[in-house]
Structures are given as C-alpha cells and as structure tokens.
Design a protein around this motif. Sequence first.
Motif, PDB file in Angstrom:
ATOM      1  N   GLU A  50       1.293  -0.710 -10.024  1.00  0.00           N
ATOM      2  CA  GLU A  50       2.166  -1.806  -9.569  1.00  0.00           C
ATOM      3  C   GLU A  50       2.100  -1.979  -8.063  1.00  0.00           C
ATOM      4  O   GLU A  50       2.105  -3.109  -7.558  1.00  0.00           O
ATOM      5  N   THR A  51       2.033  -0.887  -7.338  1.00  0.00           N
ATOM      6  CA  THR A  51       1.949  -0.967  -5.874  1.00  0.00           C
ATOM      7  C   THR A  51       0.628  -1.598  -5.451  1.00  0.00           C
ATOM      8  O   THR A  51       0.593  -2.456  -4.568  1.00  0.00           O
ATOM      9  N   ASP A  56      -2.210  -6.676  -3.690  1.00  0.00           N
ATOM     10  CA  ASP A  56      -3.350  -7.496  -4.088  1.00  0.00           C
ATOM     11  C   ASP A  56      -4.667  -6.739  -3.972  1.00  0.00           C
ATOM     12  O   ASP A  56      -5.692  -7.290  -3.575  1.00  0.00           O
ATOM     13  N   VAL A  57      -4.634  -5.453  -4.331  1.00  0.00           N
ATOM     14  CA  VAL A  57      -5.845  -4.641  -4.380  1.00  0.00           C
ATOM     15  C   VAL A  57      -6.394  -4.752  -5.794  1.00  0.00           C
ATOM     16  O   VAL A  57      -5.748  -4.344  -6.759  1.00  0.00           O
ATOM     17  N   LEU A  74       5.561   7.876  -3.802  1.00  0.00           N
ATOM     18  CA  LEU A  74       4.267   7.399  -4.298  1.00  0.00           C
ATOM     19  C   LEU A  74       3.948   6.020  -3.746  1.00  0.00           C
ATOM     20  O   LEU A  74       2.829   5.760  -3.283  1.00  0.00           O
ATOM     21  N   LYS A  75       4.923   5.115  -3.781  1.00  0.00           N
ATOM     22  CA  LYS A  75       4.721   3.761  -3.251  1.00  0.00           C
ATOM     23  C   LYS A  75       4.345   3.799  -1.777  1.00  0.00           C
ATOM     24  O   LYS A  75       3.412   3.123  -1.347  1.00  0.00           O
ATOM     25  N   ALA A  76       5.078   4.577  -1.003  1.00  0.00           N
ATOM     26  CA  ALA A  76       4.818   4.656   0.437  1.00  0.00           C
ATOM     27  C   ALA A  76       3.438   5.232   0.722  1.00  0.00           C
ATOM     28  O   ALA A  76       2.731   4.751   1.620  1.00  0.00           O
ATOM     29  N   CYS A  80       0.428   3.206   2.586  1.00  0.00           N
ATOM     30  CA  CYS A  80      -0.143   3.770   3.814  1.00  0.00           C
ATOM     31  C   CYS A  80      -1.655   3.945   3.690  1.00  0.00           C
ATOM     32  O   CYS A  80      -2.401   3.592   4.603  1.00  0.00           O
ATOM     33  N   ALA A  81      -2.121   4.474   2.569  1.00  0.00           N
ATOM     34  CA  ALA A  81      -3.560   4.675   2.380  1.00  0.00           C
ATOM     35  C   ALA A  81      -4.309   3.346   2.399  1.00  0.00           C
ATOM     36  O   ALA A  81      -5.372   3.228   3.013  1.00  0.00           O
ATOM     37  N   VAL A  82      -3.747   2.323   1.757  1.00  0.00           N
ATOM     38  CA  VAL A  82      -4.389   1.003   1.743  1.00  0.00           C
ATOM     39  C   VAL A  82      -4.438   0.422   3.154  1.00  0.00           C
ATOM     40  O   VAL A  82      -5.475  -0.102   3.580  1.00  0.00           O
TER      41      VAL A  82
END
Length: 99
Positions: A50-51, A56-57, A74-76, A80-82
């Motif tokens: 969902e993140t 839009d990955v 997990l969302k954060a 951050c990685a993206v």
Amino acid sequence: MEIKKAASAGTLESSDAQITVEPNKKGINLSIESTVINQYGKQIEKVVLETLERLDVKNATVSVIDKGALDCTLKARVECAVYRSNDIHDNLPWDGAIK
C-alpha cells in the motif's frame, strides 16, 4: 515514482525493520524476512504494498527484514528508502502528506 538506485532505510534493532529498494523493470518483487512472519506476514506485505502504491512505485525489488516493527514504522522506512533511491533529501512530504 521510479526507483533509480538501490537504497535502504531502518535498522535491525528490535521493533524496527530494514527496507531495501532496488530498480526492477517487471513489477514489484517483494521478499519478507520477519521474526513474526507467521503472525503478521500478510499485514507486513499489505502495509509495504500500500505504501509503494501511494508513492506510485510500480517497479521495484523490495526486501524487508522485520524485527517486529509497527505499521507506522514500516511505512516510514519504505517512504525513506524510496526517497533515498531518488536522491530526494529536501522538502520531504512527511507528516501525512502522502495519503
């Protein structure tokens, strides 16, 4: 958003997760390693996917090493990685700007 280079976020400490994203041309390839995979594996997968969708990955290889992280962590870590994979360091849309 395109994943331009490999990047990671997070740690291997208890209650955290290390997320690594890498470029991929054929959809989302997700691998999850977790100390609580039997209890929460489907939820971890749901939160990560969902993140990525909100960001839009569409194409990425994503590795999750989870040590009991909460959904918000997990969302954060995914966000951050993206952002790191795109060298985005300024004016980050934190604090709920990503729906």
